[in-house]
Design an enzyme around this catalytic site. Structure first.
Site, PDB file in Angstrom:
ATOM      1  N   GLU A   1       6.904   7.077   1.829  1.00 40.76           N
ATOM      2  CA  GLU A   1       5.633   6.425   2.082  1.00 40.76           C
ATOM      3  C   GLU A   1       5.276   6.337   3.722  1.00 40.76           C
ATOM      4  O   GLU A   1       3.986   5.969   3.820  1.00 40.76           O
ATOM      5  CB  GLU A   1       5.485   5.224   1.216  1.00 40.76           C
TER       6      GLU A   1
ATOM      7  N   GLY B   1       0.615   1.700  -9.083  1.00 39.73           N
ATOM      8  CA  GLY B   1       0.310   2.292 -10.447  1.00 39.73           C
ATOM      9  C   GLY B   1      -0.984   1.661 -11.003  1.00 39.73           C
ATOM     10  O   GLY B   1      -1.370   0.497 -10.795  1.00 39.73           O
TER      11      GLY B   1
ATOM     12  N   ASP C   1       0.632   6.806 -10.665  1.00 39.80           N
ATOM     13  CA  ASP C   1       0.498   6.852 -12.164  1.00 39.80           C
ATOM     14  C   ASP C   1      -0.471   6.068 -12.565  1.00 39.80           C
ATOM     15  O   ASP C   1      -0.780   4.873 -11.940  1.00 39.80           O
ATOM     16  CB  ASP C   1       2.018   6.599 -12.703  1.00 39.80           C
TER      17      ASP C   1
END
Length: 231
Positions: A12, A78, A198
Site C-alpha cells: 500500500e 472492502g 473487494d
C-alpha cells in the site's frame, strides 16, 4: 506543511515510497517511516502494520516524533456501498469502530468509552480529496462512513452485523478508526482515502491478494494529487 501519509502494508505504500525524493528510512516500534519530499511537499510516509493497535502506535509516533500537520490514510478497503466496484475510491466523512461494544454503559454501538461515537474527517482535507478526484480520469468515488475492526470481514454473518448497526457504511478496513481516534486526541486533521479491493455481495474474478496492487495504484494516485494540492 508537513504531510503524514499512512498505509498498513508494504504493497500500500510502495508506489508512494518510490516517488519520494531525498528518501530516508527509520524504524521504530515495528513501524517504518520514510521521509523526504513528494511532488515538492515535505512528507512522512508510514508503513504502520496491520490492525488497530499497530495503526495507533504508528500514528502516535508520526505525530509526536515527526510533527506532521495533517494525516492522510491510504490503502485498500472492502466496499459495502452497492455502487462501488474494484478500484473505485472511498473518501471518509466520518470513521467508526465496528467491533467496539460498551453499550451496557449507555454508549452507541461502535463507540469507545469516553470517545465520540464517530470521528469526523477534516472538511478542508475532504475538499482537497474532492478536487484531486476531478483530476483523475473516469474515477468513481463514494463519500461517507468508513468502519474499522480487527477482523477481515469475509463472512455473511459479519457483513450482516455491520450493515444492521451501521446502515450508512460505505466501506470497511482494519486501521482507519484507530488513526482517526489518535488524530482526534492530538487535534490533528485527518481524512481517509482508500481504493476498493473487494466488494461485499459481489462476485469478483480476482482475489483480494490479486487486486491489492491495483487498489494500491488507485489510492496512491489520489494521494499524490492531494499532496500536490496541499503543498
Amino acid at each position: 506543511m508537513k504531510i503524514g501519509i499512512i498505509g498498513a502494508m508494504e504493497q500500500e505504500v510502495a508506489i508512494l515510497k518510490e516517488q519520494i525524493n531525498g528518501l530516508a528510512t527509520t524504524i521504530k516500534a515495528g513501524c517504518t517511516f520514510h521521509t523526504g519530499t513528494l511532488n515538492g511537499a515535505e512528507v512522512v510516509l508510514l508503513q504502520s502494520g496491520i490492525g488497530k493497535v499497530a495503526a495507533a502506535v504508528g500514528t502516535t509516533l508520526l505525530i509526536s516524533d515527526h510533527n506532521v500537520d495533517v494525516v492522510l490514510n491510504t490503502g485498500s478497503a472492502g466496499g459495502f456501498d452497492s455502487s462501488l466496484n474494484l478500484g473505485d475510491v472511498v473518501i471518509s466523512t466520518e470513521v467508526r469502530h465496528h467491533d467496539a461494544d460498551v453499550t451496557a454503559f449507555g454508549y452507541e454501538m461502535g463507540q469507545m468509552a469516553q470517545q465520540p461515537a464517530a470521528f469526523k474527517a477534516d472538511e478542508k482535507l475532504m475538499a482537497v480529496a474532492e478536487k484531486a478526484l476531478t483530476q483523475m480520469e473516469d474515477k468513481h468515488a463514494v463519500r461517507g462512513l468508513i468502519c474499522t475492526g480487527d477482523a477481515f470481514v469475509c463472512t455473511p454473518e459479519r457483513q450482516a452485523f455491520i450493515r444492521s448497526h451501521f446502515p450508512s457504511v460505505i466501506a470497511v478496513e482494519m486501521e482507519a478508526s484507530a488513526i482517526a481516534q489518535t488524530c482526534h486526541q492530538f487535534s490533528v486533521p485527518f481524512v481517509v482515502v482508500r481504493a476498493i479491493s473487494d466488494v461485499a455481495d459481489k462476485e469478483s474474478p480476482m482475489s483480494f491478494e490479486e487486486f491489492l496492487p491495483l487498489a494500491a495504484e488507485s489510492s496512491s494516485e489520489m494521494v499524490m494529487k492531494m499532496v500536490t494540492l496541499l503543498k
